[in-house]
Design an enzyme around this catalytic site. Structure first.
Site, PDB file in Angstrom:
ATOM      1  N   GLY A 120     -24.298 -26.169 -39.651  1.00 54.06           N
ATOM      2  CA  GLY A 120     -25.598 -26.114 -38.987  1.00 54.06           C
ATOM      3  C   GLY A 120     -26.280 -24.769 -38.994  1.00 54.06           C
ATOM      4  O   GLY A 120     -27.383 -24.630 -39.482  1.00 54.06           O
ATOM      5  N   LYS A 153      -7.681 -21.320 -27.931  1.00 51.59           N
ATOM      6  CA  LYS A 153      -8.131 -21.238 -26.554  1.00 51.59           C
ATOM      7  C   LYS A 153      -7.025 -20.756 -25.634  1.00 51.59           C
ATOM      8  O   LYS A 153      -5.885 -21.169 -25.763  1.00 51.59           O
ATOM      9  CB  LYS A 153      -8.543 -22.618 -26.051  1.00 51.59           C
ATOM     10  CG  LYS A 153      -9.748 -23.167 -26.713  1.00 51.59           C
ATOM     11  CD  LYS A 153      -9.940 -24.617 -26.316  1.00 51.59           C
ATOM     12  CE  LYS A 153     -10.446 -25.438 -27.484  1.00 51.59           C
ATOM     13  NZ  LYS A 153     -11.695 -24.943 -28.021  1.00 51.59           N
ATOM     14  N   HIS A 158     -14.784 -17.200 -39.596  1.00 52.74           N
ATOM     15  CA  HIS A 158     -14.662 -16.129 -38.605  1.00 52.74           C
ATOM     16  C   HIS A 158     -14.381 -14.785 -39.244  1.00 52.74           C
ATOM     17  O   HIS A 158     -14.211 -13.793 -38.553  1.00 52.74           O
ATOM     18  CB  HIS A 158     -13.571 -16.461 -37.593  1.00 52.74           C
ATOM     19  CG  HIS A 158     -13.857 -17.729 -36.852  1.00 52.74           C
ATOM     20  ND1 HIS A 158     -13.342 -18.934 -37.252  1.00 52.74           N
ATOM     21  CD2 HIS A 158     -14.647 -17.985 -35.797  1.00 52.74           C
ATOM     22  CE1 HIS A 158     -13.794 -19.870 -36.425  1.00 52.74           C
ATOM     23  NE2 HIS A 158     -14.581 -19.324 -35.547  1.00 52.74           N
ATOM     24  N   GLU A 166     -30.913 -23.419 -37.675  1.00 56.92           N
ATOM     25  CA  GLU A 166     -30.797 -23.058 -36.249  1.00 56.92           C
ATOM     26  C   GLU A 166     -31.307 -21.660 -35.912  1.00 56.92           C
ATOM     27  O   GLU A 166     -30.835 -21.025 -34.969  1.00 56.92           O
ATOM     28  CB  GLU A 166     -29.336 -23.221 -35.758  1.00 56.92           C
ATOM     29  CG  GLU A 166     -28.789 -24.627 -35.937  1.00 56.92           C
ATOM     30  CD  GLU A 166     -27.357 -24.825 -35.416  1.00 56.92           C
ATOM     31  OE1 GLU A 166     -26.921 -24.063 -34.537  1.00 56.92           O
ATOM     32  OE2 GLU A 166     -26.698 -25.761 -35.894  1.00 56.92           O
ATOM     33  N   ASP A 200     -22.747 -31.953 -32.010  1.00 61.37           N
ATOM     34  CA  ASP A 200     -21.577 -31.060 -32.004  1.00 61.37           C
ATOM     35  C   ASP A 200     -20.774 -31.197 -30.727  1.00 61.37           C
ATOM     36  O   ASP A 200     -21.337 -31.124 -29.636  1.00 61.37           O
ATOM     37  CB  ASP A 200     -22.042 -29.601 -32.097  1.00 61.37           C
ATOM     38  CG  ASP A 200     -22.532 -29.242 -33.487  1.00 61.37           C
ATOM     39  OD1 ASP A 200     -21.940 -29.727 -34.471  1.00 61.37           O
ATOM     40  OD2 ASP A 200     -23.491 -28.450 -33.590  1.00 61.37           O
ATOM     41  N   GLU A 206     -12.430 -27.956 -37.974  1.00 59.07           N
ATOM     42  CA  GLU A 206     -11.947 -26.674 -38.477  1.00 59.07           C
ATOM     43  C   GLU A 206     -10.518 -26.860 -38.965  1.00 59.07           C
ATOM     44  O   GLU A 206      -9.707 -27.471 -38.290  1.00 59.07           O
ATOM     45  CB  GLU A 206     -11.947 -25.633 -37.362  1.00 59.07           C
ATOM     46  CG  GLU A 206     -11.194 -24.401 -37.793  1.00 59.07           C
ATOM     47  CD  GLU A 206     -11.197 -23.299 -36.761  1.00 59.07           C
ATOM     48  OE1 GLU A 206     -12.241 -23.052 -36.177  1.00 59.07           O
ATOM     49  OE2 GLU A 206     -10.144 -22.690 -36.579  1.00 59.07           O
ATOM     50  N   TRP A 241     -19.021  -2.465 -24.356  1.00 66.77           N
ATOM     51  CA  TRP A 241     -17.732  -2.680 -25.022  1.00 66.77           C
ATOM     52  C   TRP A 241     -17.943  -3.348 -26.377  1.00 66.77           C
ATOM     53  O   TRP A 241     -17.450  -2.899 -27.413  1.00 66.77           O
ATOM     54  CB  TRP A 241     -16.898  -3.567 -24.089  1.00 66.77           C
ATOM     55  CG  TRP A 241     -15.506  -3.874 -24.482  1.00 66.77           C
ATOM     56  CD1 TRP A 241     -14.405  -3.100 -24.293  1.00 66.77           C
ATOM     57  CD2 TRP A 241     -15.037  -5.090 -25.073  1.00 66.77           C
ATOM     58  NE1 TRP A 241     -13.278  -3.753 -24.738  1.00 66.77           N
ATOM     59  CE2 TRP A 241     -13.646  -4.975 -25.223  1.00 66.77           C
ATOM     60  CE3 TRP A 241     -15.660  -6.265 -25.503  1.00 66.77           C
ATOM     61  CZ2 TRP A 241     -12.858  -5.979 -25.775  1.00 66.77           C
ATOM     62  CZ3 TRP A 241     -14.880  -7.270 -26.047  1.00 66.77           C
ATOM     63  CH2 TRP A 241     -13.498  -7.120 -26.184  1.00 66.77           C
ATOM     64  N   ARG A 271     -17.248 -11.088 -29.281  1.00 67.82           N
ATOM     65  CA  ARG A 271     -18.258 -12.116 -29.074  1.00 67.82           C
ATOM     66  C   ARG A 271     -18.340 -12.524 -27.604  1.00 67.82           C
ATOM     67  O   ARG A 271     -17.343 -12.873 -26.997  1.00 67.82           O
ATOM     68  CB  ARG A 271     -17.940 -13.329 -29.931  1.00 67.82           C
ATOM     69  CG  ARG A 271     -19.172 -14.052 -30.347  1.00 67.82           C
ATOM     70  CD  ARG A 271     -18.883 -15.010 -31.460  1.00 67.82           C
ATOM     71  NE  ARG A 271     -19.497 -16.288 -31.132  1.00 67.82           N
ATOM     72  CZ  ARG A 271     -20.796 -16.497 -31.068  1.00 67.82           C
ATOM     73  NH1 ARG A 271     -21.643 -15.505 -31.319  1.00 67.82           N
ATOM     74  NH2 ARG A 271     -21.273 -17.677 -30.756  1.00 67.82           N
ATOM     75  N   CYS A 279     -14.309 -27.522 -33.255  1.00 66.68           N
ATOM     76  CA  CYS A 279     -13.621 -26.354 -33.816  1.00 66.68           C
ATOM     77  C   CYS A 279     -12.390 -25.934 -33.042  1.00 66.68           C
ATOM     78  O   CYS A 279     -12.052 -26.529 -32.035  1.00 66.68           O
ATOM     79  CB  CYS A 279     -14.535 -25.180 -34.053  1.00 66.68           C
ATOM     80  SG  CYS A 279     -15.929 -24.981 -32.965  1.00 66.68           S
TER      81      CYS A 279
HETATM   82  N1  GLN Z   1     -23.999 -26.403 -35.192  1.00 70.27           N
HETATM   83  C1  GLN Z   1     -23.341 -25.261 -34.637  1.00 70.27           C
HETATM   84  C2  GLN Z   1     -23.431 -24.107 -35.618  1.00 70.27           C
HETATM   85  O1  GLN Z   1     -23.410 -24.347 -36.785  1.00 70.27           O
HETATM   86  C3  GLN Z   1     -21.900 -25.546 -34.362  1.00 70.27           C
HETATM   87  C4  GLN Z   1     -21.180 -24.341 -33.848  1.00 70.27           C
HETATM   88  C5  GLN Z   1     -19.809 -24.615 -33.279  1.00 70.27           C
HETATM   89  O2  GLN Z   1     -19.190 -25.580 -33.554  1.00 70.27           O
HETATM   90  N2  GLN Z   1     -19.292 -23.727 -32.490  1.00 70.27           N
HETATM   91  O3  GLN Z   1     -23.490 -22.950 -35.231  1.00 70.27           O
HETATM   92 ZN    ZN Z   2     -17.252 -25.051 -34.977  1.00 71.08          ZN
END
Ligand code: GLN
Ligand code: ZN
Length: 774
Positions: free
Chosen positions: A443, A116, A705, A495, A610, A676, A22, A526, A654
């Site tokens: 990050g 959410k 996003h 990362e 985080d 965010e 999908w 996602r 976020c």
């Molecule tokens: N440090 C993570 C990143 O930059 C934080 C991601 C998140 O808050 N969902 O991907």
């Molecule tokens: Zn985030």
């Protein structure tokens, strides 16, 4: 004894397919690599496949239309033609492209917000109310019903987001306007159901999870009359109102709804619903859909215990009026444990994903209908398996448990060694060159196909550690250079070694296991593969020091260490259900505390912990939320409480509504928090107009996003608005979230604009402060 067949049902089923086909189909289409026709063929194939699976398992009421090409709330929005005016919609059926535009944004129009779905890690696209009356542009559930009937020749149960829940999910509708807006949906819902009835559909499920939230009597009265009007519109249609995620807030009102089946969650709302059921009974003219298998977790069910518990129900509602089902949509669990080949056998045994839960439901129904030797031994075996798993020694780490108990007994361990004011001074001395409004990122940097391939090669053993590390180091070098060249002040290593921010830590800690195919949808295409926290958690060795120290060795700018916080690791994992969630969280906090110490020893001065998922674990009911916040803050503070005063602790959160979180964020006592904000049009700023916040704060100045590159002026405006309410010397500039899902060119362009906007604002501030000084 006469036996009746207890019926079974499913509220919803995963969309993504056994191989995430999908997701792949959608992403290929978005990348321009496949046609609209190919997309449709593939997504409809998956739609049929999932129905066939439920049919094969013997489920009686099979849901349709909870399957979405992106999100079921978005489907409801497009079905009703409620397209925000910035998309310049001119009426008629909404094309998939327009639907995707709402979700993902276009160069001209920003995407709709995403938030959410209750307390899950699933995010829906928030409908926007602009006052235009809804219209039935197309009857989606009817189409789904027809497609499945044509393909398989079977009857199904169309699922629709219920009117109250839909209206309550909207943005732009205040509490006081809610009922007035609800009334405007009367006709479209009637029409929708009439068309289904005319087609010969027997049963329709209206999902009303919002009935578990606090509601006024006036709201219940309005809901009652709304459903009465529906009843009149479709007197023959079997209406089924489904709740989940908690007990219904007003049971007495709920059971009076003029519908035929009422669905209750007896896993997550067990206590409330059970007490209500006992106290108020259940109407004799309705059927009860019992959610008895956990749709939110992955453990095998002790069916003997459920069966015994059902006896109490039988005393109130006779079995012939039951329908057995999972507690909520199975969207929140992976598809099957069958394909997992690398798990500990004891663990594999203990798991049940969507398909195994279907089997549990049908077995349970068979057992309830007519217990025989086969069902009895299967039910007993499930009880034994659950018990054996609960007591398995390999899950216990007594040493960690006792060390942690000592830490928790000492309040000081969860308190930073100096107050913020003092820390702030120390940080200023440590980083004297950091300008006003320091720029940073959250990050992660873009995860290109090449990076993903490299990780895969290493995992598969095609690359040795050395080759892999060299690759990672080259990537870090490249990105440190890019960040320096753009002019970012506080850098990150990017990362690149992490497929996922929770999985990465889980893999390095004791107490976690990983599935190969355990994917669940998070938002849009996602998917995430939550780790399985199955035992006591323990720190083994440093998890992030090598990469962070390497990145720091390349630059004279500070590099932020990057950790995932304890509450987030918990909320984004499937967790054990034999000890309280907070205990597992403290265990995680203790492990992270040891990691922070290791980073400090390697000379890293800024460390971000985080916590994007703090709100995800928030109980739905305000009275429960109070306790949750207490222990979530305690866990965060336990993880950071050992840091030196000179260390600057950052955190990040976020997509959430922060209005009720300021106190919690303050209590976490991080030196800097990034939030965010861009997607909500800076709404968060309004919160700070009302409440004071005296720690460092970075408000995301652009939405990550969407591939859209935000203009300099746009970000500048957001910054200026925020600076009008927040102290300048505590303010940081950053994107909304990590950049891993973005492509490189758009990321570089956006970050350049962000730095330019910051410089403009700094220049203005500099100018105005000189004026002030004169
Ligand atoms: N440090 C993570 C990143 O930059 C934080 C991601 C998140 O808050 N969902 O991907
Ligand atoms: Zn985030």
């Amino acid at each position: 004894m006469t036996t009746t067949n207890v019926l079974t049902s499913v509220i919803g089923y995963p969309r993504i397919g056994y191989d995430r086909e999908w997701k792949k189909a959608l992403e290929q289409y978005w990348a321009g690599k496949s046609s609209a026709e190919a997309l449709q063929v593939e997504l409809e194939r998956i739609e049929i496949e999932r129905v066939r699976t439920m049919q094969d398992k013997g489920i009686h009421y099979i849901p349709v239309n909870e399957y979405a090409w992106y999100d079921h709330v978005l489907d409801t929005t497009t079905m009703f033609g409620l397209i925000p005016s910035r998309f310049e919609y001119t009426g008629g059926e909404v094309s998939p492209d327009l639907m995707f535009a709402l979700a993902r944004g276009t160069q001209e129009a920003v995407a709709c917000e995403m938030t959410k779905w209750f307390n899950t890690n699933y995010h829906y696209i928030v409908p926007e109310w602009e006052g235009r009356a809804p219209q039935l542009t197309t009857n989606r559930p009817l189409q789904a019903y027809r497609r499945v009937k044509a393909a398989l020749g079977i009857e199904t149960k169309p699922v629709v987001v219920g009117p109250y829940t839909y209206v309550r999910s909207m943005k732009g509708v205040s509490k006081t306007e809610r009922l007035q807006v609800l009334a405007q949906f009367q006709d479209v819902y009637s029409q929708l159901l009439q068309e289904l009835a005319a087609e010969g559909v027997a049963v329709v499920q209206l999902d009303e999870p919002s009935f578990v939230l606090p509601m006024s009597n006036e709201e219940w009265a309005a809901v009652q009359s709304f459903y009465e009007a529906l009843r009149q519109a479709v007197p023959q249609l079997h209406l089924w109102v489904q709740t989940y995620f908690e007990g219904v807030s007003n049971y007495e009102a709920f059971v009076q709804l003029p519908v035929d089946t009422l669905g209750l969650d007896f896993v997550h709302g067990k206590l409330r619903n059970e007490v209500s059921l006992r106290k108020h009974g259940f109407p004799a003219d309705k059927r009860l859909a019992l959610g008895v298998i956990d749709g939110r977790n992955i453990w095998q069910t002790d069916l003997a215990a459920v069966s015994a518990w059902l006896e109490t129900v039988a005393a109130i509602v006779p079995q012939e009026r039951w329908i057995l089902q999972p507690s909520c949509s199975l969207l929140h669990v992976p598809l099957t444990t069958q394909r997992e080949a690398a798990l500990l056998p004891e663990l594999q045994q203990a798991l049940a994903f969507a398909d195994e839960k279907l089997a549990e439901i049908t077995l349970l129904a068979r057992h309830q209908s007519q217990a025989d030797a086969v069902t009895t031994s299967a039910v007993e075996a499930s009880a034994q398996a659950v018990h054996a798993w609960r007591t398995l020694p390999l899950r216990q780490r007594p040493q960690v448990v006792s060390e942690l108990a000592q830490l928790l007994a000492d309040e000081e361990q969860g308190t930073r060694r100096a107050h913020f004011a003092e820390r702030k001074q120390l940080h200023r001395e440590r980083w004297p060159l950091l300008p006003l409004l320091p720029t940073t990122t959250i990050g992660s940097m873009p995860q290109t196909a090449e990076i993903r391939r490299a990780r895969l090669r290493y995992r598969r053993g095609e690359w040795d550690l050395n080759t892999y590390e060299t690759f990672l180091q080259d990537e870090m070098k490249r990105w440190i250079q890019i960040q320096e060249e753009i002019g970012i002040d506080v850098l990150v290593h990017g990362e690149f070694e992490r497929t996922d921010m929770v999985e990465y830590f889980g893999e390095k800690l004791d107490g976690f296991a990983f599935t190969q195919y355990g994917w669940v949808q998070s938002y849009g295409s996602r998917c995430v593969k939550p780790p399985v926290l199955y035992g006591d958690v323990a720190f083994k060795e440093a998890m992030t020091v090598a990469e962070t120290a390497f990145a720091q060795s390349l630059t004279s700018q500070p590099v932020k260490g990057m950790l995932t916080g304890p509450v987030t690791i918990l909320n984004w994992s499937f967790v054990r259900d034999d000890i309280p969630r907070e205990q597992s969280t403290y265990q995680l906090a203790y492990a992270l505390r040891q990691e922070i110490e290791a980073l400090e020893q390697a000379g890293i001065g800024m460390i971000q912990v985080d916590e994007p998922a703090v709100k995800e674990g928030m109980p739905l009911l305000p009275e429960d939320a109070v306790y949750y916040k207490e222990w979530a803050v305690r866990a965060f503070r336990l993880s950071t409480g050992g840091a030196a005063a000179q260390t600057q602790i950052h955190t990040h959160m976020c997509y959430c509504d922060f209005s009720d979180m300021i106190q919690t964020i303050t209590d976490m006592d991080a030196d800097v928090i990034s939030l965010e904000t861009a997607r909500s049009g800076g709404d968060i700023v309004a919160v700070f107009e009302r409440e004071s916040y005296e720690l460092g704060i970075g408000l995301g100045v652009y939405d990550i996003h969407s591939p859209r590159v935000p203009a300099v002026e746009e970000m500048q405006q957001l910054m200026e608005r925020a600076l009008s309410v927040l102290p300048h010397d505590l303010f940081w500039i950053n994107p909304d979230c990590g950049l891993k899902t973005r492509h490189e060119p758009e990321t570089i362009a956006a970050l350049r604009n962000m730095v330019e906007a910051t410089r403009n604002v700094r220049a203005k501030l500099g100018a105005s402060s000189t004026v002030a000084a004169e």
